[in-house]
Design a protein around this motif. Structure first.
Motif, PDB file in Angstrom:
ATOM      1  N   ILE A  80      40.537  23.968  83.472  1.00 39.69           N
ATOM      2  CA  ILE A  80      41.805  23.346  83.837  1.00 39.69           C
ATOM      3  C   ILE A  80      42.178  23.698  85.258  1.00 39.69           C
ATOM      4  O   ILE A  80      42.586  22.850  86.056  1.00 39.69           O
ATOM      5  N   CYS A  81      42.007  24.979  85.612  1.00 39.99           N
ATOM      6  CA  CYS A  81      42.418  25.425  86.942  1.00 39.99           C
ATOM      7  C   CYS A  81      41.529  24.851  88.027  1.00 39.99           C
ATOM      8  O   CYS A  81      42.001  24.515  89.112  1.00 39.99           O
TER       9      CYS A  81
ATOM     10  N   LEU B 183      42.558  21.324  88.503  1.00 41.21           N
ATOM     11  CA  LEU B 183      43.828  21.301  89.230  1.00 41.21           C
ATOM     12  C   LEU B 183      43.605  21.523  90.711  1.00 41.21           C
ATOM     13  O   LEU B 183      44.103  20.776  91.554  1.00 41.21           O
TER      14      LEU B 183
ATOM     15  N   ASP C 212      50.316  18.102  77.766  1.00 41.10           N
ATOM     16  CA  ASP C 212      51.063  19.357  77.785  1.00 41.10           C
ATOM     17  C   ASP C 212      51.073  20.016  79.156  1.00 41.10           C
ATOM     18  O   ASP C 212      51.402  21.194  79.281  1.00 41.10           O
ATOM     19  N   SER C 213      50.717  19.270  80.203  1.00 34.16           N
ATOM     20  CA  SER C 213      50.711  19.849  81.544  1.00 34.16           C
ATOM     21  C   SER C 213      51.613  19.038  82.479  1.00 34.16           C
ATOM     22  O   SER C 213      51.790  17.826  82.306  1.00 34.16           O
ATOM     23  N   THR C 214      52.180  19.740  83.461  1.00 33.66           N
ATOM     24  CA  THR C 214      53.031  19.109  84.462  1.00 33.66           C
ATOM     25  C   THR C 214      52.701  19.709  85.826  1.00 33.66           C
ATOM     26  O   THR C 214      52.528  20.917  85.952  1.00 33.66           O
ATOM     27  N   THR C 215      52.606  18.836  86.839  1.00 31.11           N
ATOM     28  CA  THR C 215      52.366  19.283  88.206  1.00 31.11           C
ATOM     29  C   THR C 215      53.526  18.834  89.080  1.00 31.11           C
ATOM     30  O   THR C 215      53.993  17.699  88.968  1.00 31.11           O
TER      31      THR C 215
ATOM     32  N   PHE D 139      51.475  23.974  89.128  1.00 28.49           N
ATOM     33  CA  PHE D 139      50.894  23.433  87.893  1.00 28.49           C
ATOM     34  C   PHE D 139      51.339  24.288  86.720  1.00 28.49           C
ATOM     35  O   PHE D 139      51.225  25.519  86.758  1.00 28.49           O
ATOM     36  N   LYS D 140      51.853  23.630  85.672  1.00 30.99           N
ATOM     37  CA  LYS D 140      52.302  24.338  84.476  1.00 30.99           C
ATOM     38  C   LYS D 140      51.639  23.733  83.246  1.00 30.99           C
ATOM     39  O   LYS D 140      51.580  22.513  83.102  1.00 30.99           O
ATOM     40  N   SER D 141      51.173  24.617  82.353  1.00 34.68           N
ATOM     41  CA  SER D 141      50.566  24.166  81.102  1.00 34.68           C
ATOM     42  C   SER D 141      50.549  25.309  80.099  1.00 34.68           C
ATOM     43  O   SER D 141      49.936  26.357  80.347  1.00 34.68           O
ATOM     44  N   ASN D 142      51.254  25.123  78.969  1.00 39.17           N
ATOM     45  CA  ASN D 142      51.254  26.099  77.872  1.00 39.17           C
ATOM     46  C   ASN D 142      51.539  27.519  78.350  1.00 39.17           C
ATOM     47  O   ASN D 142      50.838  28.468  77.989  1.00 39.17           O
TER      48      ASN D 142
ATOM     49  N   GLU E 293      50.946  29.185  84.791  1.00 38.47           N
ATOM     50  CA  GLU E 293      51.397  28.622  86.054  1.00 38.47           C
ATOM     51  C   GLU E 293      50.396  28.939  87.161  1.00 38.47           C
ATOM     52  O   GLU E 293      49.919  30.069  87.261  1.00 38.47           O
TER      53      GLU E 293
END
Length: 359
Positions: free
Chosen positions: A7-8, A11, A180-183, A198-201, A204
């Protein structure tokens, strides 16, 4: 852990960075004095376009602090500016990424993103049919659009105060929602993208503008391979190639192919020879190099030395582009001499046997 890293990495590869060389890092952030963000975040910023919030600047190095993941820290250069297109080079701990952006029809578009981009080709002249919209006019709260993968992206604020190591800014906030993720991406007037979150579960990852350095070139240490014909071997010599915005890659290679680090080593091309084209064919992973037709006559070599020179050219370009495949042509036609005749599309292979470094 593998999913976290994946994921990272995705991102960090999606972050696009650009900032101007303005020294004004105050909250008002208005070095020109002629444009001030509206005090009402619900109103359209009618005096602005994307160019104001995402200026294309040449010959700057942007350093970004990363928090939350080892790949969030970045260094970004501007490789090429071509009209309304810009090509960026983004370097992090895992890879070097090339990104081509375009400002057109009131949109900032990401046209291409190429990983493992350790060489330097100008991609801005390529044809692109697909793109991702990064920012869209009108620059007002509520402007929204949907990406091809279903992500929802919208301007969530126009006067958001953000803090970075380089200073504080009032910025456009662009939010991207997907599952479930927001940037959150923050664009500051006259600066560009100054921060991404970036935020997810509960996780950050933050990338924030730390420093802007003027006139710092991209430095690529490159191996040039030369025939040591008297000793029946090849040698390589490391040369630091310095590139600023819009510098021609083939011009740098042409210069050093004409030189050798020792009088006992043969240069690879004659002084009157030019490189017409030099690039990597990404589909076939093959270096394409086209010389002027005097390559052979300027070489003035017997069959053994001629083969060694072609090997030096092949190794030099193959090493730089990280491929084993090189096609050499002259004025668009296959390489041909009294000793060696190559067929249309015939590939020469790199060969690093019996090679030592010359220091």
């Amino acid at each position: 852990m593998k999913n976290f890293k994946k994921i990272c990495i995705l991102l960090c590869l999606s972050f696009v960075f650009l900032a101007s060389c303005s020294k004004n890092n105050t909250v008002n952030n208005n070095p020109t004095g002629d444009k001030t963000p509206t005090d009402n975040p619900t109103e359209q910023t009618t005096n602005y376009t994307i160019k104001d919030y995402y200026p294309f600047k040449e010959n700057i190095t942007l350093k970004y602090e990363g928090i939350g993941n080892e790949y969030a820290e970045k260094t970004v250069y501007t490789d090429f500016i071509n009209g309304n297109k810009i090509q960026l080079r983004s370097i992090n701990a895992g890879t070097t990424l090339a990104q081509v952006l375009q400002y057109t029809d009131g949109e900032l578009r990401l046209l291409d993103s190429v990983g493992e981009f350790y060489y330097r080709d100008n991609l801005t002249n390529n044809e692109y049919s697909k793109y991702e919209i990064l920012l869209k006019e009108p620059l007002k709260k509520g402007t929204s659009w949907t990406l091809s993968d279903g992500k929802k992206r919208y301007i969530s604020a126009v006067d958001k105060e953000v803090t970075t190591p380089s200073g504080s800014y009032k910025a456009l906030e662009v939010t991207t929602e997907h599952g479930d993720s927001t940037t959150y991406d923050y664009y500051a007037l006259n600066q560009g993208l100054v921060k991404s979150l970036f935020k997810s579960n509960g996780m950050e990852v933050t990338t924030s503008l730390e420093k802007i350095i003027k006139d710092a070139p991209v430095v690529q240490t490159t191996k040039f391979y030369y025939p040591d014909y008297a000793n029946d071997r090849m040698v390589f010599h490391k040369i630091a190639l310095n590139f600023k915005t819009n510098d021609d890659t083939k011009a740098a290679f042409e210069k050093y192919l004409k030189e050798s680090p020792n009088k006992d080593f043969n240069p690879l091309i004659g002084q009157k020879v030019k490189i017409n084209k030099l690039y990597l064919n990404q589909k076939s992973n093959t270096v394409m190099v086209d010389f002027t037709g005097n390559l052979v006559t300027e070489m003035n070599a017997g069959s053994g030395l001629e083969a060694a020179i072609l090997k030096g050219i092949t190794n030099t370009l193959g090493d730089y582009y990280n491929t084993t495949n090189v096609i050499i042509t002259m004025d668009g036609k296959p390489y041909s001499s009294g000793h060696i005749l190559l067929e249309e599309g015939e590939v020469l292979r790199t060969d690093y046997k019996n090679i030592i470094e010359y220091k």
